[in-house]
Scaffold this active site. Structure first.
Site, PDB file in Angstrom:
ATOM      1  N   MET A  80      33.718  51.794 -59.100  1.00  0.00           N
ATOM      2  CA  MET A  80      34.585  50.913 -59.889  1.00  0.00           C
ATOM      3  C   MET A  80      33.626  49.648 -60.351  1.00  0.00           C
ATOM      4  O   MET A  80      34.129  48.687 -60.269  1.00  0.00           O
ATOM      5  CB  MET A  80      35.561  50.343 -58.753  1.00  0.00           C
ATOM      6  CG  MET A  80      36.416  51.268 -58.128  1.00  0.00           C
ATOM      7  SD  MET A  80      37.521  52.163 -59.643  1.00  0.00           S
ATOM      8  CE  MET A  80      38.737  50.870 -59.898  1.00  0.00           C
ATOM      9  N   HIS A  97      39.094  58.416 -65.661  1.00  0.00           N
ATOM     10  CA  HIS A  97      39.866  57.193 -65.821  1.00  0.00           C
ATOM     11  C   HIS A  97      41.206  57.296 -65.875  1.00  0.00           C
ATOM     12  O   HIS A  97      41.696  58.216 -66.468  1.00  0.00           O
ATOM     13  CB  HIS A  97      39.365  56.440 -67.163  1.00  0.00           C
ATOM     14  CG  HIS A  97      40.076  55.000 -67.149  1.00  0.00           C
ATOM     15  ND1 HIS A  97      39.573  53.772 -66.435  1.00  0.00           N
ATOM     16  CD2 HIS A  97      41.069  54.423 -67.938  1.00  0.00           C
ATOM     17  CE1 HIS A  97      40.253  52.905 -66.801  1.00  0.00           C
ATOM     18  NE2 HIS A  97      41.033  53.435 -67.560  1.00  0.00           N
TER      19      HIS A  97
HETATM   20  C1  GAR Z   1      40.714  57.636 -59.561  1.00  0.00           C
HETATM   21  O1  GAR Z   1      42.135  57.775 -59.545  1.00  0.00           O
HETATM   22  C2  GAR Z   1      39.992  57.500 -60.768  1.00  0.00           C
HETATM   23  O2  GAR Z   1      40.819  57.531 -61.838  1.00  0.00           O
HETATM   24  C3  GAR Z   1      40.084  56.045 -60.668  1.00  0.00           C
HETATM   25  O3  GAR Z   1      39.597  55.701 -59.237  1.00  0.00           O
HETATM   26  C4  GAR Z   1      40.626  56.591 -58.319  1.00  0.00           C
HETATM   27  C5  GAR Z   1      39.562  57.019 -57.427  1.00  0.00           C
HETATM   28  O4  GAR Z   1      40.164  57.877 -56.504  1.00  0.00           O
HETATM   29  N1  GAR Z   1      39.040  55.214 -61.406  1.00  0.00           N
HETATM   30  C6  GAR Z   1      38.971  54.228 -62.024  1.00  0.00           C
HETATM   31  O5  GAR Z   1      39.951  53.794 -62.034  1.00  0.00           O
HETATM   32  C7  GAR Z   1      37.869  53.841 -62.814  1.00  0.00           C
HETATM   33  N2  GAR Z   1      38.088  52.815 -63.812  1.00  0.00           N
HETATM   34  P1  GAR Z   1      39.421  58.893 -55.375  1.00  0.00           P
HETATM   35  O6  GAR Z   1      38.275  57.711 -54.870  1.00  0.00           O
HETATM   36  O7  GAR Z   1      40.452  59.265 -54.148  1.00  0.00           O
HETATM   37  O8  GAR Z   1      38.921  59.822 -56.033  1.00  0.00           O
END
Ligand code: GAR
Length: 174
Positions: A80, A97
């Protein structure tokens, strides 16, 4: 390929990369995270994958470590923070994303799509460059927004799509 993964959160995409049959011919060799309470750490320990917390500002340290581990591809899986110098990293970097880029860049992308009254949203896997969520798009998956959807249900539906397209991209790159 030798894969490096970067996480900030729960790490479900990270675990999916480790276990998905499409990624079987590759090896996750290192997970770098930037947060103290990062669910991805437990997952790394479960699978015996080396992991390390590096504050987001210490990109030179990350670059050194990825070089030592001879990583061929870096995957931002729920990382993030914006990388300040992606071109200094030793290999291509991809990001997943939760929106159909170029729509809804940055934080709260699921909420942004919901609040905008969209009937369809989704997720995007793209190359990382200096621009926020701005690099070349590799693959997208659409997800319908149902009348009863809230942020939680829509986030889950989008993540299910992420679990399909991220391994497919990794497979296509290696
Ligand atoms: C995911 O859904 C990804 O798309 C998002 O964070 C989540 C992580 O989930 N990423 C963003 O928003 C990047 N800008 P996870 O840790 O369970 O894989």
């Amino acid at each position: 390929m030798r894969l490096g993964v970067m996480c900030s959160g729960n790490g479900t995409n990270f675990e999916n990369i480790i276990t998905n049959p499409l990624c079987r011919k590759h090896e996750v060799v290192l997970m770098i995270h930037n947060t103290k309470k990062c669910g991805a750490v437990k997952r790394a320990a479960k699978f015996g994958i080396p992991h390390c917390r590096i504050p987001h500002k210490n990109e030179d340290e990350m670059i050194q470590l990825f070089k030592v581990f001879q990583v061929d591809l870096i995957i931002l899986a729920g990382y993030m923070r914006v990388l300040q110098n992606p071109s200094k990293f030793p290999c291509p970097i991809i990001n997943v994303h939760p929106s159909l880029l170029p729509k809804y860049k940055g934080l709260h992308a699921v909420e942004q799509a919901l609040n905008a009254g969209e009937s369809v949203t989704g997720c995007t896997v793209h190359y990382v460059n200096e621009e926020l969520d701005g690099g070349e798009i590799i693959m997208q998956g659409e997800v319908p927004i149902l009348p009863d959807d809230d942020i939680q249900s829509l986030t889950k539906a989008i993540q299910r799509k992420e679990y399909a397209i991220l391994p497919a991209v990794i497979d296509s790159l290696g």
